[in-house]
Write an enzyme that holds these catalytic residues in place. Structure first.
Site, PDB file in Angstrom:
ATOM      1  CG  ASP A   1       2.937  19.513 -14.641  1.00  0.00           C
ATOM      2  OD1 ASP A   1       3.819  19.654 -15.506  1.00  0.00           O
ATOM      3  OD2 ASP A   1       1.727  19.417 -14.917  1.00  0.00           O
TER       4      ASP A   1
ATOM      5  CD  GLU B   1       6.503  18.485 -17.903  1.00  0.00           C
ATOM      6  OE1 GLU B   1       5.668  17.802 -17.285  1.00  0.00           O
ATOM      7  OE2 GLU B   1       6.226  19.160 -18.902  1.00  0.00           O
TER       8      GLU B   1
ATOM      9  CG  ASP C   1      -2.162  20.806 -14.303  1.00  0.00           C
ATOM     10  OD1 ASP C   1      -1.514  21.371 -15.175  1.00  0.00           O
ATOM     11  OD2 ASP C   1      -3.406  20.663 -14.353  1.00  0.00           O
TER      12      ASP C   1
END
Lengths: 181, 181
Positions: free
Chosen positions: B7, B68, B141
């Site tokens: 992430d 991501e 996260d």
């Protein structure tokens, strides 16, 4: 001072090396473009940009790398690639301990033409004159990379004086805090 | 299949490693956050992200890295840092020949909760259940990185079938073109 200018991009990443100091004639040591195929996977394109930048750093050993500061108000698709290519250029420089400076497009245009709103032709014409070239460097990304390097050579003295003043002020403030504590 | 989920972020880059195949219980092999100081220079922060990702790749040897997919419609300042951190993660993986997969936040949420609009608490709860943890991983996260890895393990079979179908179709089209030419 020897500066590598980088106009970041995934499809075409402009690179140019300029040697000189403010107030003296400048010398172009090299100019080119690092290209990556648009149909390759993103990770592979970033590896190709890294390899290209590394070759330029190996060959020219610049003291500083000047990269165009990326803004995200532009075209959404393009800006992500530009941000990613600029990250790779900054990473390559910082990994070698080479200082990285960021300049906005309008700072660069203002530095080389006197106007922050100059067009590509005007920038190309000034680069040709300032570096005493026979013709404007092509493509425009290559010319922009040289303009970034020149902008940095001219702005660096003022930026350094400012940084030194800030550092001195901070040091004095810390020292006076130490005395009153 | 062992997947490192990332992430991306400059201040906090979530990382999580999950092992497993679709339809079988999943195993978490590690979770954490790569942090860089907000007051450091951008180049130095990218070097710190690179070193952090390299450590995770060295330790866990994933077969795939799921990152991501960054969009630029979000906060302008944040998105540039996110794009730059994601570039470093993709570069680290591609340099080692590890395939990189991108998944959007809503694909990830839909994969682990059934809804593309699930909130952080819901994602955290499902991660906890799917990986049989005692508590939701923190910070968010880190949980998101695990969710990315799970999303990839579950989506990969379908994606691979799709890629194979496209490749077959392209090959057949090329072959039939060759016959008519």
């Amino acid at each position: 001072m020897r500066v590598l200018g980088v106009d970041p991009g995934l499809t075409r990443c402009g690179v140019g090396v300029v040697d000189g100091v403010a107030g003296r004639p400048l010398t172009m040591l090299g100019v080119g473009v690092v290209r990556t195929p648009a149909d390759a996977e993103l990770g592979q394109r970033l590896v190709a940009v890294e390899q290209g930048i590394e070759r330029w750093l190996d060959e020219h050993r610049p003291e500083c790398v000047a990269v165009e500061r990326v803004f995200s108000q532009h075209n959404v698709r393009t800006v992500m690639g530009t941000a990613q290519a600029s990250a790779v250029a900054m990473l390559c420089a910082a990994r070698r301990g080479i200082p990285v400076a960021l300049h906005t497009p309008s700072e660069v245009k203002a530095a080389v033409t006197g106007s922050g709103r100059a067009d590509k032709a005007q920038v190309g014409a000034m680069i040709t004159r300032l570096l005493r070239l026979d013709a404007p460097p092509k493509p425009a990304d290559a010319a922009d990379a040289l303009a970034l390097a020149i902008c940095h050579i001219w702005r660096a003295p003022a930026q350094n004086r400012l940084q030194q003043a800030v550092a001195l002020h901070t040091a004095q403030a810390t020292a006076s805090k130490g005395r009153t504590a």
